[in-house]
Design a protein around this motif. Structure first.
Motif, PDB file in Angstrom:
ATOM      1  N   LEU A 143       0.859  -1.180   0.000  1.00 33.03           N
ATOM      2  CA  LEU A 143       0.000   0.000   0.000  1.00 33.03           C
ATOM      3  C   LEU A 143       0.895   1.228   0.000  1.00 33.03           C
ATOM      4  O   LEU A 143       1.747   1.376   0.883  1.00 33.03           O
ATOM      5  N   ILE A 144       0.717   2.093  -0.984  1.00 36.99           N
ATOM      6  CA  ILE A 144       1.540   3.295  -1.099  1.00 36.99           C
ATOM      7  C   ILE A 144       0.630   4.490  -0.879  1.00 36.99           C
ATOM      8  O   ILE A 144      -0.236   4.799  -1.706  1.00 36.99           O
ATOM      9  N   VAL A 145       0.818   5.159   0.251  1.00 34.16           N
ATOM     10  CA  VAL A 145      -0.009   6.300   0.624  1.00 34.16           C
ATOM     11  C   VAL A 145       0.829   7.564   0.491  1.00 34.16           C
ATOM     12  O   VAL A 145       1.866   7.701   1.150  1.00 34.16           O
ATOM     13  N   THR A 146       0.388   8.468  -0.380  1.00 37.37           N
ATOM     14  CA  THR A 146       1.081   9.740  -0.562  1.00 37.37           C
ATOM     15  C   THR A 146       0.286  10.831   0.143  1.00 37.37           C
ATOM     16  O   THR A 146      -0.897  11.031  -0.138  1.00 37.37           O
ATOM     17  N   LEU A 147       0.960  11.493   1.079  1.00 35.36           N
ATOM     18  CA  LEU A 147       0.345  12.558   1.871  1.00 35.36           C
ATOM     19  C   LEU A 147       0.929  13.893   1.426  1.00 35.36           C
ATOM     20  O   LEU A 147       2.139  14.109   1.562  1.00 35.36           O
TER      21      LEU A 147
END
Length: 169
Positions: A143-147
């Motif tokens: 899972l790649i979460v970009t904030l």
């Protein structure tokens, strides 16, 4: 002219408030067996290396795992390759790791957790994973979460991938 005197200061303050962090969230690699859940199997160690290969160029600056041996073994190859320490976080509540991630602004982070926490961590960061749960034999989710935090608010983007070879039956 004096009414624009503070414009550069305001622009600089606004720009320093902007940041982008990318959080890579995975479950530990395959376990030896249900009887021995403390260590990774040979396939699990291969997956850990595949994770290191996948993330070696992603500018990871922090590695977070639960205190369990198998999460640390999963992060081990990347930790060694990047010469970064592995930091522990408590597996529950997930708010603890979410807070650690949110405090690390403008950096890329690897978080290694468990089947019952990785989706919850992504949700805690504001993402909406497509899966409702991670099955016990499912080890390849990335899972790649970009904030992104900017002058006009924040945004969260989720990318779901798999990595490594499929787990043999």
């Amino acid at each position: 002219m004096t009414k624009y005197k503070f414009l550069p200061v305001l622009l600089l303050a606004g720009l320093t408030a902007c940041s982008t962090s990318t959080v890579y969230i995975v479950r530990h690699g395959e376990k030896v067996s249900e009887a021995d859940t403390t260590s990774l199997s040979a396939v699990g160690f291969e997956r850990a290396q595949a994770l290191a290969d996948r993330l070696e160029d992603e500018r990871i600056s922090r590695i977070l795992t639960t205190p369990t041996r198998r999460t640390q073994q999963t992060a081990g190859p990347l930790s060694q390759h990047l010469n970064l320490p592995i930091e522990s976080y408590p597996p529950k509540p997930v708010d603890a790791v979410v807070e650690l991630v949110q405090q690390t602004k403008g950096k890329n982070i690897l978080v290694v957790g468990h089947s019952n926490t990785i989706l919850e961590i992504a949700q805690g960061l504001g993402a909406k994973p497509s899966k409702a749960n991670i099955e016990s034999e499912d080890f390849d989710n990335l899972l790649i979460v970009t904030l992104k935090k900017g002058l006009f608010g924040k945004s969260v983007r989720l990318q779901e991938e798999t990595y490594g070879k499929p787990t043999p039956p």
